[in-house]
Scaffold this motif. Structure first.
Motif, PDB file in Angstrom:
ATOM      1  N   LEU A   1       0.841  -1.203   0.000  1.00 20.52           N
ATOM      2  CA  LEU A   1       0.000   0.000   0.000  1.00 20.52           C
ATOM      3  C   LEU A   1       0.873   1.249   0.000  1.00 20.52           C
ATOM      4  O   LEU A   1       1.954   1.257   0.582  1.00 20.52           O
ATOM      5  N   LYS A   2       0.369   2.293  -0.633  1.00 21.11           N
ATOM      6  CA  LYS A   2       1.083   3.571  -0.634  1.00 21.11           C
ATOM      7  C   LYS A   2       0.775   4.309   0.659  1.00 21.11           C
ATOM      8  O   LYS A   2      -0.333   4.214   1.197  1.00 21.11           O
ATOM      9  N   LYS A   3       1.753   5.063   1.134  1.00 18.09           N
ATOM     10  CA  LYS A   3       1.570   5.804   2.383  1.00 18.09           C
ATOM     11  C   LYS A   3       0.437   6.813   2.276  1.00 18.09           C
ATOM     12  O   LYS A   3      -0.275   7.036   3.249  1.00 18.09           O
ATOM     13  N   SER A   4       0.253   7.401   1.109  1.00 22.38           N
ATOM     14  CA  SER A   4      -0.839   8.365   0.946  1.00 22.38           C
ATOM     15  C   SER A   4      -2.196   7.675   1.125  1.00 22.38           C
ATOM     16  O   SER A   4      -3.109   8.237   1.727  1.00 22.38           O
ATOM     17  N   TYR A   5      -2.318   6.450   0.619  1.00 26.28           N
ATOM     18  CA  TYR A   5      -3.548   5.678   0.789  1.00 26.28           C
ATOM     19  C   TYR A   5      -3.760   5.323   2.258  1.00 26.28           C
ATOM     20  O   TYR A   5      -4.868   5.464   2.797  1.00 26.28           O
ATOM     21  N   ILE A   6      -2.693   4.876   2.916  1.00 27.72           N
ATOM     22  CA  ILE A   6      -2.768   4.499   4.330  1.00 27.72           C
ATOM     23  C   ILE A   6      -3.198   5.699   5.164  1.00 27.72           C
ATOM     24  O   ILE A   6      -4.080   5.592   6.019  1.00 27.72           O
ATOM     25  N   ALA A   7      -2.572   6.845   4.912  1.00 29.17           N
ATOM     26  CA  ALA A   7      -2.895   8.055   5.667  1.00 29.17           C
ATOM     27  C   ALA A   7      -4.366   8.417   5.515  1.00 29.17           C
ATOM     28  O   ALA A   7      -5.060   8.678   6.506  1.00 29.17           O
ATOM     29  N   LYS A   8      -4.847   8.424   4.284  1.00 29.80           N
ATOM     30  CA  LYS A   8      -6.245   8.773   4.032  1.00 29.80           C
ATOM     31  C   LYS A   8      -7.183   7.781   4.715  1.00 29.80           C
ATOM     32  O   LYS A   8      -8.193   8.177   5.301  1.00 29.80           O
ATOM     33  N   ALA A   9      -6.818   6.499   4.679  1.00 25.69           N
ATOM     34  CA  ALA A   9      -7.659   5.462   5.273  1.00 25.69           C
ATOM     35  C   ALA A   9      -7.775   5.597   6.789  1.00 25.69           C
ATOM     36  O   ALA A   9      -8.805   5.231   7.368  1.00 25.69           O
ATOM     37  N   ILE A  10      -6.732   6.136   7.437  1.00 23.38           N
ATOM     38  CA  ILE A  10      -6.804   6.293   8.896  1.00 23.38           C
ATOM     39  C   ILE A  10      -7.169   7.718   9.305  1.00 23.38           C
ATOM     40  O   ILE A  10      -7.185   8.042  10.488  1.00 23.38           O
ATOM     41  N   GLY A  11      -7.458   8.563   8.309  1.00 26.35           N
ATOM     42  CA  GLY A  11      -7.994   9.885   8.584  1.00 26.35           C
ATOM     43  C   GLY A  11      -6.983  10.975   8.878  1.00 26.35           C
ATOM     44  O   GLY A  11      -7.308  11.945   9.568  1.00 26.35           O
ATOM     45  N   ILE A  12      -5.768  10.816   8.364  1.00 24.60           N
ATOM     46  CA  ILE A  12      -4.753  11.855   8.533  1.00 24.60           C
ATOM     47  C   ILE A  12      -4.113  12.162   7.181  1.00 24.60           C
ATOM     48  O   ILE A  12      -4.336  11.443   6.202  1.00 24.60           O
ATOM     49  N   THR A  13      -3.318  13.214   7.130  1.00 20.71           N
ATOM     50  CA  THR A  13      -2.622  13.551   5.884  1.00 20.71           C
ATOM     51  C   THR A  13      -1.357  12.707   5.748  1.00 20.71           C
ATOM     52  O   THR A  13      -0.852  12.157   6.736  1.00 20.71           O
ATOM     53  N   ALA A  14      -0.846  12.634   4.539  1.00 22.65           N
ATOM     54  CA  ALA A  14       0.407  11.908   4.297  1.00 22.65           C
ATOM     55  C   ALA A  14       1.550  12.555   5.076  1.00 22.65           C
ATOM     56  O   ALA A  14       2.434  11.863   5.597  1.00 22.65           O
ATOM     57  N   TYR A  15       1.521  13.882   5.177  1.00 22.66           N
ATOM     58  CA  TYR A  15       2.550  14.608   5.929  1.00 22.66           C
ATOM     59  C   TYR A  15       2.500  14.224   7.409  1.00 22.66           C
ATOM     60  O   TYR A  15       3.525  13.979   8.043  1.00 22.66           O
ATOM     61  N   SER A  16       1.303  14.156   7.958  1.00 24.64           N
ATOM     62  CA  SER A  16       1.131  13.779   9.356  1.00 24.64           C
ATOM     63  C   SER A  16       1.598  12.342   9.587  1.00 24.64           C
ATOM     64  O   SER A  16       2.262  12.055  10.594  1.00 24.64           O
ATOM     65  N   LEU A  17       1.284  11.448   8.676  1.00 22.47           N
ATOM     66  CA  LEU A  17       1.737  10.058   8.789  1.00 22.47           C
ATOM     67  C   LEU A  17       3.260   9.996   8.793  1.00 22.47           C
ATOM     68  O   LEU A  17       3.855   9.298   9.621  1.00 22.47           O
ATOM     69  N   ALA A  18       3.886  10.739   7.905  1.00 19.59           N
ATOM     70  CA  ALA A  18       5.350  10.743   7.832  1.00 19.59           C
ATOM     71  C   ALA A  18       5.960  11.232   9.147  1.00 19.59           C
ATOM     72  O   ALA A  18       6.939  10.648   9.641  1.00 19.59           O
ATOM     73  N   LYS A  19       5.381  12.274   9.731  1.00 22.99           N
ATOM     74  CA  LYS A  19       5.885  12.797  10.998  1.00 22.99           C
ATOM     75  C   LYS A  19       5.727  11.776  12.121  1.00 22.99           C
ATOM     76  O   LYS A  19       6.600  11.646  12.979  1.00 22.99           O
ATOM     77  N   LYS A  20       4.645  11.037  12.103  1.00 26.32           N
ATOM     78  CA  LYS A  20       4.407  10.033  13.138  1.00 26.32           C
ATOM     79  C   LYS A  20       5.342   8.841  12.956  1.00 26.32           C
ATOM     80  O   LYS A  20       5.856   8.301  13.943  1.00 26.32           O
ATOM     81  N   ILE A  21       5.593   8.444  11.732  1.00 24.63           N
ATOM     82  CA  ILE A  21       6.525   7.347  11.476  1.00 24.63           C
ATOM     83  C   ILE A  21       7.927   7.727  11.943  1.00 24.63           C
ATOM     84  O   ILE A  21       8.666   6.895  12.486  1.00 24.63           O
ATOM     85  N   ARG A  22       8.302   9.003  11.761  1.00 27.54           N
ATOM     86  CA  ARG A  22       9.633   9.485  12.158  1.00 27.54           C
ATOM     87  C   ARG A  22       9.712   9.867  13.634  1.00 27.54           C
ATOM     88  O   ARG A  22      10.719  10.400  14.092  1.00 27.54           O
ATOM     89  N   ASN A  23       8.657   9.609  14.387  1.00 27.53           N
ATOM     90  CA  ASN A  23       8.599   9.907  15.822  1.00 27.53           C
ATOM     91  C   ASN A  23       8.625  11.389  16.143  1.00 27.53           C
ATOM     92  O   ASN A  23       9.032  11.787  17.228  1.00 27.53           O
ATOM     93  N   GLU A  24       8.184  12.218  15.227  1.00 29.69           N
ATOM     94  CA  GLU A  24       8.075  13.643  15.505  1.00 29.69           C
ATOM     95  C   GLU A  24       6.748  13.947  16.197  1.00 29.69           C
ATOM     96  O   GLU A  24       6.638  14.947  16.907  1.00 29.69           O
ATOM     97  N   ASN A  25       5.757  13.120  15.973  1.00 28.08           N
ATOM     98  CA  ASN A  25       4.453  13.167  16.647  1.00 28.08           C
ATOM     99  C   ASN A  25       4.083  11.738  17.017  1.00 28.08           C
ATOM    100  O   ASN A  25       4.594  10.790  16.430  1.00 28.08           O
TER     101      ASN A  25
END
Length: 69
Positions: free
Chosen positions: A16-40
């Motif tokens: 799955l693409k990260k953009s699809y995953i982000a949309k499916a869980i109700g966040i933006t791709a940018y927000s998902l990236a920050k969470k994966i990197r432990n920034e949030n």
């Protein structure tokens, strides 16, 4: 703290693409990236959605990914 390498492994294996995953869980791709990197931090609902999407069923895997030391 999220185990970035292990989460990335599950994402890669899902195909799955990260953009699809982000949309499916109700966040933006940018927000998902920050969470994966432990920034949030991930919310419980986001962890649940990720586990469903990525087929992470094992409690041990969930703990290793989302509750790493």
């Amino acid at each position: 703290m999220t185990n970035t390498a292990l989460l990335e492994k599950f994402i890669d294996e899902s195909g799955l693409k990260k953009s699809y995953i982000a949309k499916a869980i109700g966040i933006t791709a940018y927000s998902l990236a920050k969470k994966i990197r432990n920034e949030n931090e991930f919310k419980a609902s986001e962890i649940n959605g990720l586990c469903n999407l990525l087929k992470i069923d094992s409690i041990e895997d969930k703990e290793q990914i989302f509750f790493a030391n």
